[in-house]
Design an enzyme around this catalytic site. Structure first.
Site, PDB file in Angstrom:
ATOM      1  N   LYS A  11     -26.550   0.330 -32.250  1.00 35.97           N
ATOM      2  CA  LYS A  11     -26.612   1.398 -33.280  1.00 35.97           C
ATOM      3  C   LYS A  11     -27.745   2.330 -33.493  1.00 35.97           C
ATOM      4  O   LYS A  11     -27.543   3.609 -33.742  1.00 35.97           O
ATOM      5  CB  LYS A  11     -26.516   0.345 -34.585  1.00 35.97           C
ATOM      6  N   ARG A  83     -26.948  -2.486 -46.080  1.00 35.06           N
ATOM      7  CA  ARG A  83     -26.674  -3.891 -45.340  1.00 35.06           C
ATOM      8  C   ARG A  83     -26.105  -4.978 -46.086  1.00 35.06           C
ATOM      9  O   ARG A  83     -25.991  -6.053 -45.847  1.00 35.06           O
ATOM     10  CB  ARG A  83     -28.240  -4.382 -45.240  1.00 35.06           C
ATOM     11  N   ARG A 117     -34.645  -6.935 -25.090  1.00 31.51           N
ATOM     12  CA  ARG A 117     -35.205  -5.770 -25.779  1.00 31.51           C
ATOM     13  C   ARG A 117     -36.689  -5.417 -25.741  1.00 31.51           C
ATOM     14  O   ARG A 117     -37.269  -6.323 -26.241  1.00 31.51           O
ATOM     15  CB  ARG A 117     -34.580  -5.741 -27.218  1.00 31.51           C
ATOM     16  N   ARG A 151     -40.026  -6.831 -29.972  1.00 35.90           N
ATOM     17  CA  ARG A 151     -40.356  -6.867 -31.626  1.00 35.90           C
ATOM     18  C   ARG A 151     -40.322  -8.344 -31.829  1.00 35.90           C
ATOM     19  O   ARG A 151     -39.750  -9.127 -31.213  1.00 35.90           O
ATOM     20  CB  ARG A 151     -38.918  -6.025 -32.221  1.00 35.90           C
ATOM     21  N   ARG A 162     -30.368 -13.116 -38.089  1.00 35.64           N
ATOM     22  CA  ARG A 162     -29.936 -11.816 -38.532  1.00 35.64           C
ATOM     23  C   ARG A 162     -28.289 -11.603 -38.181  1.00 35.64           C
ATOM     24  O   ARG A 162     -27.725 -10.983 -38.928  1.00 35.64           O
ATOM     25  CB  ARG A 162     -30.709 -10.900 -37.470  1.00 35.64           C
TER      26      ARG A 162
HETATM   27  P1  AMP Z   1     -33.176  -3.241 -37.934  1.00 38.10           P
HETATM   28  O1  AMP Z   1     -34.202  -2.565 -37.255  1.00 38.10           O
HETATM   29  O2  AMP Z   1     -32.086  -2.448 -38.517  1.00 38.10           O
HETATM   30  O3  AMP Z   1     -32.868  -4.311 -37.122  1.00 38.10           O
HETATM   31  O4  AMP Z   1     -34.111  -4.048 -39.192  1.00 38.10           O
HETATM   32  C1  AMP Z   1     -35.226  -4.879 -39.192  1.00 38.10           C
HETATM   33  C2  AMP Z   1     -35.310  -5.715 -40.215  1.00 38.10           C
HETATM   34  O5  AMP Z   1     -35.608  -4.776 -41.230  1.00 38.10           O
HETATM   35  C3  AMP Z   1     -33.898  -6.405 -40.869  1.00 38.10           C
HETATM   36  O6  AMP Z   1     -33.826  -7.763 -40.149  1.00 38.10           O
HETATM   37  C4  AMP Z   1     -34.383  -6.493 -42.371  1.00 38.10           C
HETATM   38  O7  AMP Z   1     -35.393  -7.647 -42.590  1.00 38.10           O
HETATM   39  C5  AMP Z   1     -35.189  -5.170 -42.642  1.00 38.10           C
HETATM   40  N1  AMP Z   1     -34.079  -4.268 -43.135  1.00 38.10           N
HETATM   41  C6  AMP Z   1     -33.861  -3.287 -42.634  1.00 38.10           C
HETATM   42  N2  AMP Z   1     -32.827  -2.508 -43.353  1.00 38.10           N
HETATM   43  C7  AMP Z   1     -32.770  -3.392 -44.264  1.00 38.10           C
HETATM   44  C8  AMP Z   1     -31.774  -3.169 -45.515  1.00 38.10           C
HETATM   45  N3  AMP Z   1     -31.134  -2.043 -45.699  1.00 38.10           N
HETATM   46  N4  AMP Z   1     -32.070  -3.840 -46.476  1.00 38.10           N
HETATM   47  C9  AMP Z   1     -32.739  -4.764 -46.478  1.00 38.10           C
HETATM   48  N5  AMP Z   1     -33.613  -5.210 -45.501  1.00 38.10           N
HETATM   49  C10 AMP Z   1     -33.588  -4.270 -44.300  1.00 38.10           C
END
Ligand code: AMP
Length: 204
Positions: A11, A83, A117, A151, A162
């Protein structure tokens, strides 16, 4: 435009590519959180590293600051937001969503991808040690020579959390968006997926 998909579905990669081609601003809430400094960083780091979601009010506050910037006037690709259903409803009061692109990949595939990753510490380019795009050297960025790092939340326990959070909290937003949702098979060549998404966005 909202991009929805499991972490590791591609994504973020697609959001970046499509933003470049369309001139839409790319907003990744995960990137915004990882870029946090000071007190905010302390507040969000532990939550991110455990694979849970940060509280909606804090997330919305951070997003609202970002969308004030002038690059957002031409339109936005939201990557990682909303989310959950509450975030989707709050967003409805703020902007009009034209399309929701769901990038579909199985849980097993994202688990495999996320364990491989890596990201460049310097320029942010993304690679995968098991699947494409593989870096020529597993420790160095092909683009700038920067160090490739994993990460902190890409460990098996946080990945499982997740995936579960996605099915429980995020998937219900697809029903909320109804016929705005277009499903794209994410287990294909990066360029083919991009072409499909561009077609979907141009069909308006
Ligand atoms: P991502 O890079 O999109 O995988 O996001 C990494 C982490 O950031 C997620 O596992 C959440 O802990 C936090 N996060 C990202 N976007 C959101 C959101 N819209 N609401 C709450 N937590 C978020």
């Amino acid at each position: 435009v909202v991009f929805v998909g499991l972490a590791g579905s591609g994504k973020g990669t697609q959001a970046k590519l499509v933003a470049k081609e369309t001139g839409l601003a790319h907003i990744s809430t995960g990137d915004l959180l990882r870029g946090a400094t000071g007190e905010l960083k302390e507040q969000v780091d532990e939550v991110i590293n455990s694979g849970r979601l940060i509280p909606n009010d804090l997330m919305l506050h951070i997003l609202n600051e970002r969308i004030q910037k002038p690059d957002c006037r031409a339109g936005i690709i939201l990557d990682g937001f909303p989310r959950n259903l509450e975030q989707a409803k709050l967003l409805d009061h703020q902007m009009q969503i034209s399309k929701v692109v769901e990038i579909s990949v199985s849980d097993d595939e994202v688990m495999k991808r996320m364990l491989g990753r890596v990201t460049c510490k310097e320029c942010g380019a993304g690679y995968n040690l098991h699947t494409a795009p593989k870096p020529a050297d597993s420790k160095k960025c092909d683009e700038c020579g920067g160090e490739l790092v994993r990460r902190k939340d890409d460990n098996p326990e946080a990945i499982r959390k997740r995936i579960a959070t996605y099915h429980e909290d995020t998937e219900p937003i697809l029903k909320h968006y109804g016929d705005k949702v277009v499903k794209v098979n994410g287990k294909r060549d990066i360029n083919d997926i991009k072409k499909d998404i561009l077609k979907v966005l141009k069909s308006d």
